[in-house]
Design a protein around this motif. Structure first.
Motif, PDB file in Angstrom:
ATOM      1  N   THR A   1       0.839  -1.191   0.000  1.00  0.00           N
ATOM      2  CA  THR A   1       0.000   0.000   0.000  1.00  0.00           C
ATOM      3  C   THR A   1       0.881   1.251   0.000  1.00  0.00           C
ATOM      4  O   THR A   1       0.616   2.207  -0.733  1.00  0.00           O
ATOM      5  N   ALA A   2       1.925   1.220   0.812  1.00  0.00           N
ATOM      6  CA  ALA A   2       2.802   2.391   0.920  1.00  0.00           C
ATOM      7  C   ALA A   2       3.452   2.701  -0.425  1.00  0.00           C
ATOM      8  O   ALA A   2       3.467   3.851  -0.872  1.00  0.00           O
ATOM      9  N   LEU A   3       3.952   1.691  -1.093  1.00  0.00           N
ATOM     10  CA  LEU A   3       4.640   1.965  -2.361  1.00  0.00           C
ATOM     11  C   LEU A   3       3.642   2.418  -3.416  1.00  0.00           C
ATOM     12  O   LEU A   3       3.959   3.246  -4.270  1.00  0.00           O
TER      13      LEU A   3
ATOM     14  N   ARG B   1       2.038   6.989  -6.751  1.00  0.00           N
ATOM     15  CA  ARG B   1       0.958   7.913  -7.120  1.00  0.00           C
ATOM     16  C   ARG B   1       1.183   9.307  -6.530  1.00  0.00           C
ATOM     17  O   ARG B   1       0.262  10.111  -6.486  1.00  0.00           O
ATOM     18  N   HIS B   2       2.388   9.559  -6.030  1.00  0.00           N
ATOM     19  CA  HIS B   2       2.768  10.870  -5.483  1.00  0.00           C
ATOM     20  C   HIS B   2       1.900  11.284  -4.298  1.00  0.00           C
ATOM     21  O   HIS B   2       1.555  12.440  -4.134  1.00  0.00           O
ATOM     22  N   GLN B   3       1.514  10.327  -3.484  1.00  0.00           N
ATOM     23  CA  GLN B   3       0.671  10.663  -2.337  1.00  0.00           C
ATOM     24  C   GLN B   3       1.334  10.349  -0.999  1.00  0.00           C
ATOM     25  O   GLN B   3       0.704  10.471   0.036  1.00  0.00           O
TER      26      GLN B   3
ATOM     27  N   PRO C   1      13.141   4.243  -6.662  1.00  0.00           N
ATOM     28  CA  PRO C   1      12.694   5.535  -6.129  1.00  0.00           C
ATOM     29  C   PRO C   1      11.246   5.749  -6.545  1.00  0.00           C
ATOM     30  O   PRO C   1      10.985   6.418  -7.537  1.00  0.00           O
ATOM     31  N   TYR C   2      10.312   5.185  -5.795  1.00  0.00           N
ATOM     32  CA  TYR C   2       8.914   5.278  -6.226  1.00  0.00           C
ATOM     33  C   TYR C   2       8.433   6.707  -6.470  1.00  0.00           C
ATOM     34  O   TYR C   2       7.690   6.954  -7.416  1.00  0.00           O
ATOM     35  N   PRO C   3       8.851   7.683  -5.645  1.00  0.00           N
ATOM     36  CA  PRO C   3       8.349   9.039  -5.904  1.00  0.00           C
ATOM     37  C   PRO C   3       8.806   9.596  -7.258  1.00  0.00           C
ATOM     38  O   PRO C   3       8.200  10.516  -7.782  1.00  0.00           O
TER      39      PRO C   3
ATOM     40  N   ASP D   1       9.973   8.860   0.217  1.00  0.00           N
ATOM     41  CA  ASP D   1      10.002  10.260   0.603  1.00  0.00           C
ATOM     42  C   ASP D   1      10.485  11.133  -0.550  1.00  0.00           C
ATOM     43  O   ASP D   1      11.671  11.132  -0.884  1.00  0.00           O
ATOM     44  N   PRO D   2       9.586  11.882  -1.183  1.00  0.00           N
ATOM     45  CA  PRO D   2       9.992  12.679  -2.352  1.00  0.00           C
ATOM     46  C   PRO D   2      11.012  13.765  -1.998  1.00  0.00           C
ATOM     47  O   PRO D   2      11.664  14.301  -2.886  1.00  0.00           O
ATOM     48  N   ARG D   3      11.174  14.072  -0.713  1.00  0.00           N
ATOM     49  CA  ARG D   3      12.150  15.102  -0.345  1.00  0.00           C
ATOM     50  C   ARG D   3      13.578  14.667  -0.652  1.00  0.00           C
ATOM     51  O   ARG D   3      14.497  15.469  -0.623  1.00  0.00           O
TER      52      ARG D   3
END
Lengths: 275, 416, 388, 264
Positions: free
Chosen positions: B64-66, B71-73, B275-277, B392-394
């Protein structure tokens, strides 16, 4: 035969550099331009200034390579190559025996291992943190009230370099202020900064293997204190050149020249160019 | 070399069929009604078959997390978890899950994630698993069962390790029977295992297909989508059927010499969590250089199903579950990981290794620099190391990563 | 093994800090010269059953990285950016510090976290000495855990000492010596709780930590001598607040930070510095099968630190510690990038908050960027308890 | 009775003279340059000049801020978190604040205080400085917008572009990218303020964001900072220019408290 030239334009985070080469690989013009928020204009200005320096019309320049973080802004060029390839190529052009280059740039520090024919064997760059980059020096010079060009001569007076432990560029500023407040001499602090960056740079160089000859490129290489700290830590001499700031641009121009010589379709043309 | 018939990909009978079905399976999964007790498991080395046979609905918060990250959420949930005290350096999966399920009630635009009735901590290859489940057990006040899987250190797992796991599996079944008033049925387990086996055989075959030149599949960027059935639905009929379809699509691609890029130029092995984000951007960085990944380690986090001996087996239910659980990728010793990567580089005719290290997963990442050194200096392959995070997209610094990838392929091209 | 005489203790007492932080491991080299043919085994935090190694006549040594003594030049490249200091400096010692490599004839990395576990694979590739990854059992409820752990312990020693046999009598003797060691810690901590001004924190810390480098018999001597020194100590009582310091310490905070805590006005009554050397509050059974006694004790009596699985009692554990220490507040002092500590912290801080007990969280690194921010946090914390 | 509070910060040094714990009779502020100890003395002398008081007429001197140990004339040094809490409580006394956000040059802090201004909980930004005032100074330099104009420029933004990097220096790369994509300077600047506000929001949530937020510290002057915070925190944060002196006032008040105790 018609008079022809090629150019390399290296657009970094603080300055844009341009180089004009003739077909015999002679550097006939160069320029240095500060970068403002109008990156594309600055890139072009750098290029035009280099043409002026060479005393030629821009139309005579038949192929232009853009490189550096702002490489996509070199819209008037035809090729795009990363500064990693360009720096290596430029360094080997000036010092043909170069097998390892170190470039301490504004935001990135990179170590590049080279083969005999200029091919990149391996490279390594700093991680998600700006510690050990040129910006680290800028910030600390600011905190000490010096300009970056003063750092080399000042550090020469140092007898007991201060150990700088901060890993964060911004917090290093506090550390510098604290050291000053504790009465440490500015020259010892500056020298300490040089050693701290040298240590981090050598760590990067180790990742690709430390081999002779080493050429130190990029703006920071003009800092004699930095050179001394590196040589001291490495226990050997390293190449530096007054042209070192232009190595990226020289390499870029050489890529352009080689493409012309090959007479083939530009091979190093990443997708962005097509967009 | 096969005879290449000039056919466009979109004209093929199975063009995009697997991806389409995978999307449907994801949608259906998150929209399903909760009709049975819910168990949370981890992806690596889990006993999903036993829990399915016992009648549980199986959820894996990592998946679920990935899904949220891609999906950028993910960031909003990470920040929520940080606001109750989870630090910047805590695993992004933990923070996304706690932010999403515990702190936001599990509501997503794909469907609602139910709270667990049972937590089984299959402690295989990741020490954060234990911390995570301990916290969830306090938040949800539900039973937590620890299933301790010894780290893989020996060429064969020793008898004692297998006995230890099997002993715990039996104890777990007994405990669940009591807690939920259920009866374990061996025949049901064998049916589930047979479905697992079928899916694993199919999944294993899809890895083999990448040995073709050009490869019909990107064994990293595409396979990561195809991981969903094997990880979330292993032991179900749908998962088994999915890999049949995938292989039909791949066979057809091979027949027509079609691959994931138009003109395969570089074959890479990829190691590390994606890097999923920045997943799409990262993929594009490779596509533009006509680079295809022909083997990857990340799709094996749920199990080393490319090795037939490590697949589930209805004839040896307890032993095959135990053996499988030791060999999830993160539970493997560095010796075994190095050997695996060497095997991939050689068997799949790869040109180079690409490593993506992440902040969150130290299990996967700590030592990847040593691997890079091994691959370059002992095996003589070029290797690239880049770093960001899987949630973490950061930490996704696109310009810098692009710079490194471009330079890497420039160098490979120049050497040719 | 020769028992230590009092005159042996003099260098320890006079050079405590130097010996504690010696990355050349001169004490270990000295021990090996005095015990020809015997081995020194380095064990990474948190817990490894030293009794077993000692029973073979070898010297178990806790290693705690290089602290501020070594600068990181090789290890960054091997481990990546987001890894704690102790893992990096331990790797740095391996790669660039010959006296460290020479001191040890084997290494044990227990599975306390993923990084520690992975270090075993990095060490294994780069040295010829045996390296063992000890998988400590996590399932405290299973009846299969004790047989598994017994077997695991024996696998460890047979990897380290392939040609040697274990003498159970010697193991019982080793357990007894380590029980004495634990009993002495307990006494010192009791003294500290009653009269904290008599036991300076930094001295206590080093007194315990220096045992990492020593034969347990010698360390017991030292502890006895220190205990009587502390009892006689006439330092003035200060107006300081009683605190618990917790950090699930694998990586040790720099000595300056430990000192800072006392300087800003805290008496540390309970801490988990060096928790690996103080893993048990109760003696390990000296009766019956000694290997089983060690396995059972680990599973049921081990410290409830973040690197072990223990369900549903995080809040209670910290509340209990506060109560027993009669403390006014808690300082969470965690190593940067230490995931187990950062995870447990959340539940523990929540429990404290619910019970109105003030706490502060501070992160440290072996080579931090000065301690200004740490000082600021500590002072603010103390001031919040002191000012009306 | 007259007490002095001197706050020696990384950006500027501030000082106040307080009469009988209530009335501010003098204040002074200067950028901290050179030795912090000397700076503190300079500010103190300026306070004496403004109030026409003699050194001997000041009953107690409390220093605070990062340079608190460097002021020789001090009777006590107190951490700037403690003093900011007390000072802000006093400045905003008619509104009874419990949550204070201090955005300083080098770090941001969220502080939770009780009825008297005593700190119950606090949280500082982690080791990277991307959430602090210094970050704005760097952006000002890079984007060639002078500090005095920075807030004004940002306020013109219609579509702020947030910065996601956690490192202040690497954020510049992101800004360069924004610039080269042709994003207007005002949108980038407002994005910078929004990112700082985001980080501040995280800090506030760590001490529980359940009450109105009161600003202290150097950035209270900037309308853009307030606007970003209003938006991110979904409430109207409260700010007065005087809050820049929170730590100095808090130090003077705590000095008064000590003095009372000593006199007893």
């Amino acid at each position: 035969m018609q008079e022809k030239y090629v150019a390399g334009v290296d657009v970094g985070s603080t300055t844009a550099k341009a180089i004009i080469l003739d077909m015999d690989r002679n550097i006939v013009g160069k320029s240095l331009q500060n970068v403002s928020p109008k990156v594309a204009e600055d890139a072009e200005t750098a290029f035009l200034k280099a043409c002026q320096d060479a005393g030629i019309d821009r139309e005579k320049v038949v192929l232009i390579t853009g490189t550096g973080y702002g490489r996509l802004k070199v819209r008037f060029g035809q090729l795009i190559v990363t500064e990693i390839s360009c720096h290596a190529k430029g360094a080997q052009f000036i010092f043909p025996k170069t097998r390892l280059t170190l470039d301490i740039g504004g935001q990135d520090t990179k170590a590049i291992r080279l083969g005999e024919n200029g091919e990149i064997i391996d490279f390594s760059m700093n991680d998600k943190c700006s510690a050990g980059t040129g910006r680290f020096l800028d910030v600390c010079a600011d905190a000490l009230g010096f300009s970056v060009s003063d750092l080399g001569p000042i550090s020469e007076k140092s007898r007991r370099p201060v150990k700088i432990t901060s890993t964060c560029t911004v917090f290093a500023e506090t550390e510098v202020s604290n050291q000053l407040a504790r009465g440490r001499k500015p020259e010892d602090i500056v020298n300490g900064l040089h050693y701290s960056i040298a240590e981090r740079s050598i760590s990067l160089m180790r990742r690709v293997g430390i081999v002779d000859e080493i050429t130190f490129t990029g703006g920071v290489s003009r800092n004699t204190g930095m050179v001394r700290a590196l040589e001291d830590k490495l226990g050997r001499k390293i190449n530096v050149s007054p042209l070192s700031q232009w190595f990226g641009a020289i390499g870029a121009a050489l890529f352009a020249l080689e493409e012309l010589e090959k007479g083939s379709d530009p091979k190093f043309m990443p997708m962005e160019v097509k967009q | 070399m096969e005879n290449i018939v000039a056919v466009k990909e979109e004209d093929l009978q199975y063009a995009g069929a697997a991806r389409k079905m995978q999307r449907q399976l994801v949608r259906d999964f998150y929209r399903q009604d909760v009709t049975k007790p819910v168990v949370y498991l981890f992806v690596g080395g889990n006993p999903a078959e036993l829990l399915r046979a016992l009648g549980f609905q199986v959820y894996m918060p990592e998946i679920t997390a990935l899904t949220m990250a891609i999906r950028h959420q993910s960031l909003q949930y990470i920040l929520k978890a940080e606001s109750i005290g989870y630090g910047l350096d805590v695993c992004g999966y933990v923070k996304t899950d706690i932010g999403l399920t515990h702190l936001s009630g599990g509501e997503t635009d794909m469907g609602k994630i139910p709270r667990p009735d049972l937590l089984v901590c299959n402690y295989s290859g990741c020490s954060v698993y234990a911390k995570w489940w301990e916290a969830l057990a306090e938040f949800y006040k539900v039973p937590l069962i620890m299933l301790d899987i010894p780290y893989h250190r020996f060429n064969d797992p020793q008898k004692e390790d297998l006995e230890y796991i099997i002993g715990q599996l039996r104890e777990m079944v007994e405990k669940i029977e009591k807690l939920f008033d259920l009866t374990f049925d061996m025949n049901r387990l064998k049916d589930v295992l047979a479905y697992s086996r079928k899916a694993e055989d199919g999944w294993g075959r899809s890895f083999e297909m990448a040995k073709h030149v050009p490869s019909p599949i990107d064994a990293y960027f595409e396979s990561i989508f195809y991981m969903f059935p094997i990880n979330a639905l292993r032991g179900t009929k749908e998962a088994a059927e999915f890999y049949d379809l995938l292989n039909r699509e791949l066979d057809e691609r091979v027949k027509h010499g079609i691959g994931p890029v138009e003109n395969e130029e570089f074959r890479t092995v990829i190691e590390g969590v994606p890097p999923y984000p920045g997943y799409r951007s990262f993929w594009n960085m490779f596509k533009k250089w006509n680079a295809v990944s022909v083997a990857a380690t990340y799709p094996k986090v749920g199990g080393m199903f490319d090795i037939p001996e490590l697949r589930h087996d209805p004839a040896k239910p307890w032993e095959s579950i135990a053996r499988y659980s030791i060999f999830s990728y993160c539970n493997l010793s560095w010796d075994f990981r190095r050997e695996t990567i060497k095997r991939y580089l050689e068997d799949f005719k790869a040109d180079a290794l690409v490593i993506h290290g992440i902040k969150s997963c130290r299990s996967f990442t700590a030592g990847q620099g040593d691997l890079r050194d091994y691959v370059i200096n002992e095996l003589g392959y070029p290797a690239l190391y880049v770093e960001s995070d899987h949630q973490d997209p950061r930490y996704w610094a696109e310009a810098q990563i692009l710079n490194r990838v471009d330079a890497f392929f420039e160098a490979l091209r120049m050497k040719r | 093994m020769t028992s230590a005489t009092s005159s042996d203790l003099i260098p320890l007492l006079t050079n405590l800090q130097e010996i504690t932080y010696d990355i050349d491991f001169e004490q270990v080299h000295k021990w090996k010269r005095e015990h020809p043919g015997k081995k020194a085994i380095a064990t990474f935090p948190v817990y490894v059953p030293h009794e077993l190694i000692y029973a073979y006549g070898h010297l178990p040594v806790n290693i705690y990285g290089g602290g501020e003594e070594i600068s990181i030049s090789h290890a960054d490249a091997i481990l990546g950016s987001f890894i704690c200091s102790i893992s990096k400096s331990t790797t740095e010692l391996l790669l660039s510090h010959q006296p460290f490599r020479d001191a040890f004839d084997g290494f044990v990395f227990p599975f306390i976290c993923d990084v520690a576990r992975n270090l075993s694979g990095i060490f294994g590739r780069r040295i010829s000495q045996p390296v063992y990854m000890l998988h400590l059992a996590q399932n405290v409820q299973s009846e299969h855990s004790i047989p598994y752990l017994k077997n695991e312990f024996m696998r460890m020693v047979s990897t380290l000492f392939p040609d040697e046999q274990l003498d159970l009598e010697k193991l019982r003797d080793a357990i007894s010596k380590y029980n004495e060691n634990r009993a002495l810690y307990k006494k010192i901590y009791e003294l500290r709780s009653e009269t904290p001004w008599k036991v300076p924190l930094d001295d206590l810390y080093m007194t315990i930590r220096v045992g990492s480098n020593l034969d347990v018999v010698k360390h017991n001597e030292l502890l006895k001598s220190k205990l009587s020194e502390y009892e006689k100590n006439e330092r003035p009582k200060k107006d300081a607040i009683r605190v618990v310091v917790t950090g699930n310490f694998c990586e040790q905070p720099p000595l300056d930070i430990i000192r800072l805590i006392e300087q800003v006005g805290c008496y540390v009554i309970d801490d988990d510095f060096m928790i690996g050397r103080r893993f048990y509050q109760t003696p390990v059974s000296e009766e019956g099968d000694p290997i089983e006694a060690l396995a059972r004790h680990y599973l049921h009596e081990g410290a409830k630190t973040a690197t072990r699985f223990h369900e549903g009692e995080k809040g209670e554990v910290i509340l209990e510690r506060v109560k027993n220490a009669n403390a006014e507040g808690v300082i969470f002092l965690t190593a940067k990038f230490c995931e187990p500590a950062l995870d447990d912290l959340v539940l523990q801080q929540q429990a404290l908050q619910e019970n109105g007990i003030p706490s502060v969280h501070i992160e440290f690194e072996e080579r931090g960027s000065g301690y200004e921010n740490i000082r600021l946090s500590l002072e603010t914390f103390v001031e919040s308890l002191l000012f009306d | 009775m007259i007490t002095a509070g001197i706050d020696i910060g990384t950006g500027s040094t501030k000082g106040v003279l307080l009469e009988d714990n209530e009335k501010i009779i003098a204040r002074a502020i200067k950028p901290t340059k050179g030795s912090p100890g000397k700076m503190a003395t300079e500010i103190f002398n300026e306070l004496l000049e403004t109030s026409k008081l003699d050194k001997g007429e000041v009953d107690y001197i409390a220093s605070t801020g990062y340079g608190r140990y460097m002021m020789e004339e001090r009777q006590i040094q107190i951490s700037d978190l403690t003093t900011t809490g007390r000072g802000a409580k006093f400045i905003y006394r008619d509104k009874n604040p419990s949550l204070i956000l201090d955005i300083g040059t080098q770090s941001s802090r969220a502080i939770r205080v009780d009825e008297r201004g005593k700190i119950i909980q606090f949280k500082m930004n982690e080791r990277c400085a991307a959430g602090s005032g210094r970050f704005i100074e760097r952006c000002s330099r890079y984007l060639v917008v002078p500090m005095e104009k920075i807030s004004e420029t940002a306020m013109k933004s219609t579509d702020p572009q947030k910065i996601s990097s956690v490192c202040a220096v690497l954020s510049e790369t992101e800004i360069i990218n924004h610039v080269s994509q042709g994003i207007p300077v005002e949108d980038i600047l407002m994005g910078v303020f929004m990112s700082i506000a985001d980080r501040a929001g995280t800090l506030l949530k760590r001490v529980k964001l359940d009450a109105p937020v009161f600003l202290a510290g150097g950035l209270v002057h900037m309308p853009a900072m307030k606007k970003a915070l209003d938006e991110v925190l979904d409430q109207e944060v409260i700010s007065v220019p005087e809050a820049h002196f929170s730590a100095a006032i808090g130090a003077a008040r705590l000095g008064y408290q000590r003095l009372q105790k000593i006199k007893k």
